[in-house]
Design an enzyme around this catalytic site. Structure first.
Site, PDB file in Angstrom:
ATOM      1  N   HIS A 271       0.819  -1.227   0.000  1.00 36.64           N
ATOM      2  CA  HIS A 271       0.000   0.000   0.000  1.00 36.64           C
ATOM      3  C   HIS A 271       0.849   1.272   0.000  1.00 36.64           C
ATOM      4  O   HIS A 271       0.844   1.998  -0.970  1.00 36.64           O
ATOM      5  CB  HIS A 271      -1.025   0.045   1.149  1.00 36.64           C
ATOM      6  CG  HIS A 271      -1.971  -1.112   1.156  1.00 36.64           C
ATOM      7  ND1 HIS A 271      -2.742  -1.425   0.062  1.00 36.64           N
ATOM      8  CD2 HIS A 271      -2.249  -2.048   2.100  1.00 36.64           C
ATOM      9  CE1 HIS A 271      -3.472  -2.505   0.338  1.00 36.64           C
ATOM     10  NE2 HIS A 271      -3.179  -2.905   1.569  1.00 36.64           N
ATOM     11  N   ASP A 322      -4.811  -8.052  -3.785  1.00 33.04           N
ATOM     12  CA  ASP A 322      -5.181  -7.834  -2.380  1.00 33.04           C
ATOM     13  C   ASP A 322      -6.505  -8.508  -1.986  1.00 33.04           C
ATOM     14  O   ASP A 322      -6.542  -9.698  -1.746  1.00 33.04           O
ATOM     15  CB  ASP A 322      -5.198  -6.321  -2.105  1.00 33.04           C
ATOM     16  CG  ASP A 322      -5.272  -6.013  -0.618  1.00 33.04           C
ATOM     17  OD1 ASP A 322      -5.250  -6.954   0.199  1.00 33.04           O
ATOM     18  OD2 ASP A 322      -5.328  -4.823  -0.245  1.00 33.04           O
TER      19      ASP A 322
HETATM   20 ZN    ZN Z   1      -3.695  -6.953   2.218  1.00 29.00          ZN
END
Ligand code: ZN
Length: 456
Positions: A271, A322
């Site tokens: 991220h 993800d």
């Molecule tokens: Zn994750």
């Protein structure tokens, strides 16, 4: 030995015509340009051959939750309300479900251009937190699912100890994740044993979940467990998390990490959404891979990665699916580029001057993804795993476009996001746009999700 012939291929040093690729033991052993097809070669004709990517970040069980958290609650929704849905969902997830959902998710990855995945795996235990007889039982299911599909795997067992930066006790759905270090070592050992029976491109790394779930001492311990193997960690996804870390450690998450650990090419930081300019530059220069998950970050309202500054300073990035909400390689890369356009009010933001957007995004994410997974791939080159994909311009209305123009069309304009063929370490698992066992894999997934949805 297998051979593939194609009229146009994106090699490490650029576009090449009439390319004959030889593969042996899953690796590329020869690349000839301006060649002719041999009689045994698979002739791809006018298709375009590209490096297939490594998907740096996945929690495959979450694929079964896709679309179930799109209703507005009484107040404003956020990442944290989505997480509550996930915890409820976990109450009913069986070992068979984990296998069925992972297999389907890995199949979708292959069909869209991923040859491997880093599975950031944290559902280790039974409901309530009791370990299975084999503490690595659910890791075994992930490894078996990847074998079923033929998708290359870097398995990343997650160390998850606390419910917050102040070492809060785990509760509810989190109990299925939680391990002390000793139990975690058993999970890693059990995963190693399971990988002994897997193809030799399958491997292992470690994943301290986040600075919320491990403390600095545990972070140091876990990074020493498998020296030289990848270390993956969530970081700076949410503003609340940044504030909590800053209050506890007196520094922002990436600032703290850069000052207190040996962040380098071994690390993949997932991220990295909320960074100051100096954190962005520091991270870029550290050599670590930023694991960007654009579709999930958009869905969860995380924020926008400082991509222009990161790339200008030589940063390395990979892409990950993800939450596996939607599995689409082109959409991940397109969303990343579009997010930069929203932030800068400019177009073609990340590409090199006079370069193609899609070619830059694809080649950068291929190289960064391979580094993040500790996998010798990321470009079509002799000695690398044969992680390859082909696309067919005529099949998605890119007629008459060649090389990077066809790639730009596929990434930014086509409705079709599946590849025509995909090889993972030489395993030819997708042809004519479909995995060879699609119907059977899909059926098992449907059975699992029907059961889970009925219980919600
Ligand atoms: Zn994750």
């Amino acid at each position: 030995m297998q051979q593939i012939f194609v009229k146009s291929a994106l090699l490490a040093n650029g576009w090449a015509d009439d390319v004959l690729i030889s593969i042996s033991g899953g690796k590329i052993t020869a690349i000839e340009q301006d060649a002719s097809p041999t009689k045994d070669a698979l002739d791809l004709g006018a298709q375009i051959l590209l490096p297939a990517l490594a998907n740096v970040h996945s929690h495959s069980f979450q694929r079964a939750m896709a679309g179930l958290s799109e209703r507005r609650g009484a107040s404003t929704d956020s990442f944290w309300t989505w997480r509550d849905v996930m915890y409820r969902f976990l109450d009913d997830l069986s070992v068979d479900d984990i296998h069925a959902i992972a297999a389907f998710t890995f199949m979708e990855m292959a069909e869209t251009g991923f040859a491997s995945v880093g599975e950031f795996h944290y559902v280790h235990h039974q409901k309530g937190g009791t370990p299975y007889d084999n503490p690595a039982e659910t890791s075994v299911q992930i490894i078996e699912a990847a074998k079923t599909i033929g998708l290359g795997l870097t398995h990343l067992p997650v160390l998850y100890c606390f419910g917050g930066v102040n070492e809060e006790t785990l509760k509810g759905g989190q109990l299925r994740f939680g391990s002390d270090f000793e139990l975690f070592e058993h999970i890693v050992d059990g995963s190693k044993s399971a990988l002994n029976d897997a193809p030799c491109d399958f491997s292992l790394g470690v994943a301290p979940h986040s600075l919320r779930a491990v403390n600095p001492g545990l972070l140091e311990q876990v990074t020493k467990l498998l020296p030289d193997r990848p270390v993956h960690m969530h970081i700076s996804e949410q503003k609340i998390e940044v504030a909590e870390v800053e209050a506890k450690f007196g520094a922002r998450p990436i600032e703290w990490l850069l000052e207190n650990t040996s962040v380098n090419e071994r690390w993949c930081l997932i991220h990295c959404t909320h960074m100051t300019p100096s954190e962005t530059i520091g991270l870029a220069k550290s050599g670590a891979v930023a694991g960007l998950c654009s579709i999930t970050e958009a869905n969860l309202g995380d924020g926008i990665f400082d991509g222009t500054r990161f790339v200008e300073n030589g940063g390395t990035f990979g892409i990950g699916s993800d939450s596996d909400l939607r599995i689409s390689l082109t959409e991940e890369l397109r969303t990343l580029e579009h997010s930069q356009r929203y932030a800068t009010n400019q177009r073609t933001v990340l590409a090199n001057p006079h370069g193609s957007n899609s070619q830059f995004l694809l080649q950068s994410a291929a190289a960064g993804g391979a580094l993040a997974l500790g996998r010798q791939s990321g470009e079509i080159a002799v000695g690398h795993w044969a992680d390859l994909m082909s696309i067919e311009p005529d099949a998605f209305l890119a007629d008459g476009l060649k090389q990077s123009m066809a790639l730009d069309y596929w990434m930014f304009a086509a409705r079709q996001d599946r590849v025509t063929n995909l090889w993972s370490a030489g395993r030819h698992i997708v042809s004519k746009g479909e995995h060879k066992n699609r119907s059977q894999i899909e059926q098992r997934f449907k059975t699992a999700v029907r059961k889970l949805r009925a219980l919600l």
